[in-house]
Design an enzyme around this catalytic site. Sequence first.
Site, mmCIF file in Angstrom:
data_model
loop_
_atom_site.group_PDB
_atom_site.id
_atom_site.type_symbol
_atom_site.label_atom_id
_atom_site.label_comp_id
_atom_site.label_asym_id
_atom_site.label_seq_id
_atom_site.Cartn_x
_atom_site.Cartn_y
_atom_site.Cartn_z
ATOM 1 N N GLY A 1 0.795 -1.224 0.000
ATOM 2 C CA GLY A 1 0.000 0.000 0.000
ATOM 3 C C GLY A 1 0.830 1.277 0.000
ATOM 4 C CB SER A 2 2.498 3.235 -1.602
ATOM 5 O OG SER A 2 2.264 2.455 -2.756
#
Length: 216
Positions: free
Chosen positions: A185-186
Amino acid sequence: MFHKEGYKIIVIALVIFTGLILLANKFLEKNWLFYLVALVLGVLLYLILQFFRNPDRTAPLDSNVITSPVDGKVVVIEEVYEAEYFKDKRLQVSVFMSPLNVHVTRYPSGGKIAYSKYHPGKYLVAWHPKSSTENERTTVVVSTEKFGDVLYRQIAGALAKRIINYAEEGQMVQQGEDSGFIRFGSRVDLYLPVGTKLDVELNQVVKGAQSVIASI
């Protein structure tokens, strides 16, 4: 179709999955425990395959539009001071990616790479306001025909421990072309000229290379 950054991990996962299933088949009776182990392993393998998927995308190849660099949800739309490259106010559009999204980064417009730089940093959660300037990140600027210089920034999150960036200064690129990958996730920030007409709104779900972020 899977991204090349995932080949090694997928092969390792398949080997481990196969080995554990063979061990379970040898030492466990074919009861609920065996099937539970098989189910858990199968779900984990499925998640790994999902994370590294790289679906074919057809970009509009239109210099009058800026497409989303990634899949995800629009979490920020605001005017900010961009201090690294422009050193003036820009319109920031940020797209957050969950671990379930496609994590391929794609060029938002065709043009020439004017700037490409990696910055080591922290691993604050990707939606933290300071993640744009304090987290591990890469900054890429594409000189476009209609929008001038367009900057996008790959930002690592609390789980993202590796950013891959293929952009090299002086390189000519095409809209929607693979420009990198972020593991787990980012988010990606996109910086456009103030006054640019946006075609997205907060909390809108977008797709890389297909959803139009801005247009002339």
